[in-house]
Design a protein around this motif. Structure first.
Motif, PDB file in Angstrom:
ATOM      1  N   PHE A 179     -10.528 -59.829 -17.600  1.00  0.00           N
ATOM      2  CA  PHE A 179     -10.909 -58.793 -18.558  1.00  0.00           C
ATOM      3  C   PHE A 179      -9.682 -58.369 -19.355  1.00  0.00           C
ATOM      4  CE2 PHE A 179      -9.159 -56.402 -15.061  1.00  0.00           C
ATOM      5  CZ  PHE A 179      -8.562 -55.296 -15.639  1.00  0.00           C
ATOM      6  N   GLY A 180      -9.907 -57.520 -20.348  1.00  0.00           N
ATOM      7  CA  GLY A 180      -8.792 -56.943 -21.091  1.00  0.00           C
ATOM      8  C   GLY A 180      -8.643 -57.548 -22.474  1.00  0.00           C
ATOM      9  N   ASN A 181      -7.743 -56.956 -23.234  1.00  0.00           N
ATOM     10  CA  ASN A 181      -7.508 -57.365 -24.614  1.00  0.00           C
ATOM     11  C   ASN A 181      -6.234 -58.191 -24.698  1.00  0.00           C
ATOM     12  OD1 ASN A 181      -9.743 -55.822 -25.799  1.00  0.00           O
ATOM     13  ND2 ASN A 181      -8.567 -54.038 -25.144  1.00  0.00           N
ATOM     14  N   ASP A 226      -6.686 -58.567 -15.113  1.00  0.00           N
ATOM     15  CA  ASP A 226      -6.423 -58.424 -16.544  1.00  0.00           C
ATOM     16  C   ASP A 226      -5.935 -59.748 -17.132  1.00  0.00           C
ATOM     17  OD1 ASP A 226      -5.653 -56.747 -19.030  1.00  0.00           O
ATOM     18  OD2 ASP A 226      -3.767 -57.730 -18.457  1.00  0.00           O
ATOM     19  N   TYR A 329     -10.489 -51.739 -15.618  1.00  0.00           N
ATOM     20  CA  TYR A 329     -11.592 -52.686 -15.795  1.00  0.00           C
ATOM     21  C   TYR A 329     -12.824 -52.006 -16.371  1.00  0.00           C
ATOM     22  CZ  TYR A 329     -15.313 -55.992 -14.709  1.00  0.00           C
ATOM     23  OH  TYR A 329     -16.399 -56.824 -14.810  1.00  0.00           O
ATOM     24  N   GLU A 331     -13.025 -49.189 -18.009  1.00  0.00           N
ATOM     25  CA  GLU A 331     -12.749 -48.727 -19.372  1.00  0.00           C
ATOM     26  C   GLU A 331     -12.869 -49.879 -20.360  1.00  0.00           C
ATOM     27  OE1 GLU A 331     -12.304 -45.730 -20.806  1.00  0.00           O
ATOM     28  OE2 GLU A 331     -12.951 -44.986 -18.851  1.00  0.00           O
ATOM     29  N   TYR A 332     -12.403 -51.051 -19.970  1.00  0.00           N
ATOM     30  CA  TYR A 332     -12.544 -52.222 -20.825  1.00  0.00           C
ATOM     31  C   TYR A 332     -14.019 -52.550 -21.048  1.00  0.00           C
ATOM     32  CZ  TYR A 332     -12.786 -57.077 -22.286  1.00  0.00           C
ATOM     33  OH  TYR A 332     -13.121 -58.234 -22.954  1.00  0.00           O
ATOM     34  N   SER A 335     -15.477 -50.261 -23.509  1.00  0.00           N
ATOM     35  CA  SER A 335     -15.003 -50.545 -24.870  1.00  0.00           C
ATOM     36  C   SER A 335     -15.744 -51.706 -25.503  1.00  0.00           C
ATOM     37  CB  SER A 335     -13.500 -50.832 -24.859  1.00  0.00           C
ATOM     38  OG  SER A 335     -13.217 -52.134 -24.334  1.00  0.00           O
ATOM     39  N   GLN A 336     -16.168 -52.652 -24.673  1.00  0.00           N
ATOM     40  CA  GLN A 336     -16.862 -53.821 -25.205  1.00  0.00           C
ATOM     41  C   GLN A 336     -18.274 -53.494 -25.686  1.00  0.00           C
ATOM     42  OE1 GLN A 336     -15.096 -57.043 -25.563  1.00  0.00           O
ATOM     43  NE2 GLN A 336     -13.796 -55.236 -25.487  1.00  0.00           N
TER      44      GLN A 336
END
Length: 344
Positions: A179-181, A226, A329, A331-332, A335-336
């Motif tokens: 996950f993550g940006n 991440d 995780y 929070e991600y 956001s998606q």
């Protein structure tokens, strides 16, 4: 090795592979690397060339995979990060590495991307419980006993056999849910995919039904990592094997740093939908049989209903120190929801 280190890279534009390649290109020793990457489009090939990366146009799905064999036969180190279940391209790369060994007498390094889904019992939990075997990547006998029918093992086993044969030194990194940006030069140039695959499926299904969902009772659990911290391990391993490959254990390296249940993820998605004025309830609900078939199909549905417990002890022994946990995780995931609502 003389001159520059020849590196062949597959999966350069993917969510996982793109971050690994970005870390490689910004490595302190990057000037000493000659990187060749496999890409499917001329457009991305041209963008990669601006970063000093040579390219080969092709795909794992091509009928003729000679180009993979040839590229591997020239490589000191190969990174693979494409389809972990595609044996023909993996075999073509192994064939090339064997040619390299026969010509030089020195085994090349293969850092292959598999996945912790190799640990799944797909017909076990169905979202109804969280009980399953825990695996550390230090437990080699336990991992070697995993059946050929397990996910990814059809490719992992031939790679391990090539290692035993002596013509390659193989390291198999098995990420959990990633996950993550991602960030770095490939993202900046629009080369790399920036979305987690599993999150995309779950969020898009939730948007369609206006509520987060899960299989069974959603109490089954997975581990996650991440995307940037996942890439960190590849480079730590890369540096370790360059320094002294004989001292670095070969085989599996798991990446994980948190544990979550699917009902927790579904609740985060439901909450985000309500906050964005789209959701019907902050409480998630189970997917119906029809929804499961519609949104996930016969392969992915058992996966999101299963349990997966992996522990990345080998990487930590090399100095890998992931930091981001369950809060990051979830929070991600939230956001998606906004990202995919905007797309729709």
């Amino acid at each position: 090795m003389t001159g520059k280190l020849n590196i062949f890279f597959t999966g350069a534009t993917g969510y996982i592979g793109g971050s690994v390649l970005s870390h490689l290109l910004t490595h302190k020793d990057a000037a000493a690397f000659h990187v060749t990457a496999l890409v499917r489009s001329t457009e991305k090939a041209e963008k990669l060339k601006t970063l000093g990366v040579d390219t080969i146009i092709g795909s794992y799905t091509d009928k003729d995979l000679t180009f993979l064999k040839e590229a591997a036969s020239k490589a000191d180190i190969v990174f693979t990060a494409v389809d972990a279940d595609a044996l023909p391209p993996a075999q073509a790369i192994l064939d090339g590495l064997k040619l390299k060994y026969e010509a030089s007498g020195t085994p090349s390094i293969l850092i292959h991307t598999s996945g912790t889904s190799l640990l799944l019992n797909l017909n076990d939990a169905q979202g109804l419980h969280s009980e399953h075997i825990h695996y550390s990547d230090l437990e080699t006998e336990k991992l070697d006993a995993l059946p050929l029918t397990s996910l990814h093992r059809n490719v992992d086993i031939p790679i391990m056999e090539a290692d035993k044969a002596g013509y390659v030194k193989a390291y198999i990194i098995a990420p959990s849910v990633v996950f993550g940006n991602p960030k770095g030069p490939l993202v900046d140039r629009g080369i790399q995919s920036v979305h987690s695959i599993l999150t995309r499926f779950l969020v898009k299904a939730a948007i369609a039904r206006k509520q987060g969902g899960y299989v069974g009772t959603g109490v089954n659990k997975w581990v996650a990592i991440d995307v940037e911290e996942n890439a960190d391990l590849y480079l730590i391993l890369f540096d370790a094997v360059r320094a002294n490959a004989d001292k670095v254990p070969r085989g599996y390296y798991f990446t994980e740093n948190l544990e979550f249940s699917f009902i927790e993820e579904a609740a985060a998605i439901s909450e985000a939908l309500v906050e964005l004025g789209v959701g019907n309830s902050r409480e998630p609900s189970p997917f119906t049989v029809e929804e499961g078939e519609k949104y996930f199909g016969p392969f992915l549905l058992p996966v999101i209903g299963a349990n997966c417990y992996a522990k990345g002890d080998r990487g930590r022994a090399l100095g890998w120190k992931p930091q981001l946990g369950k809060e990051a995780y979830l929070e991600y995931v939230k956001s998606q929801v906004k990202v995919y609502l905007h797309e729709e």
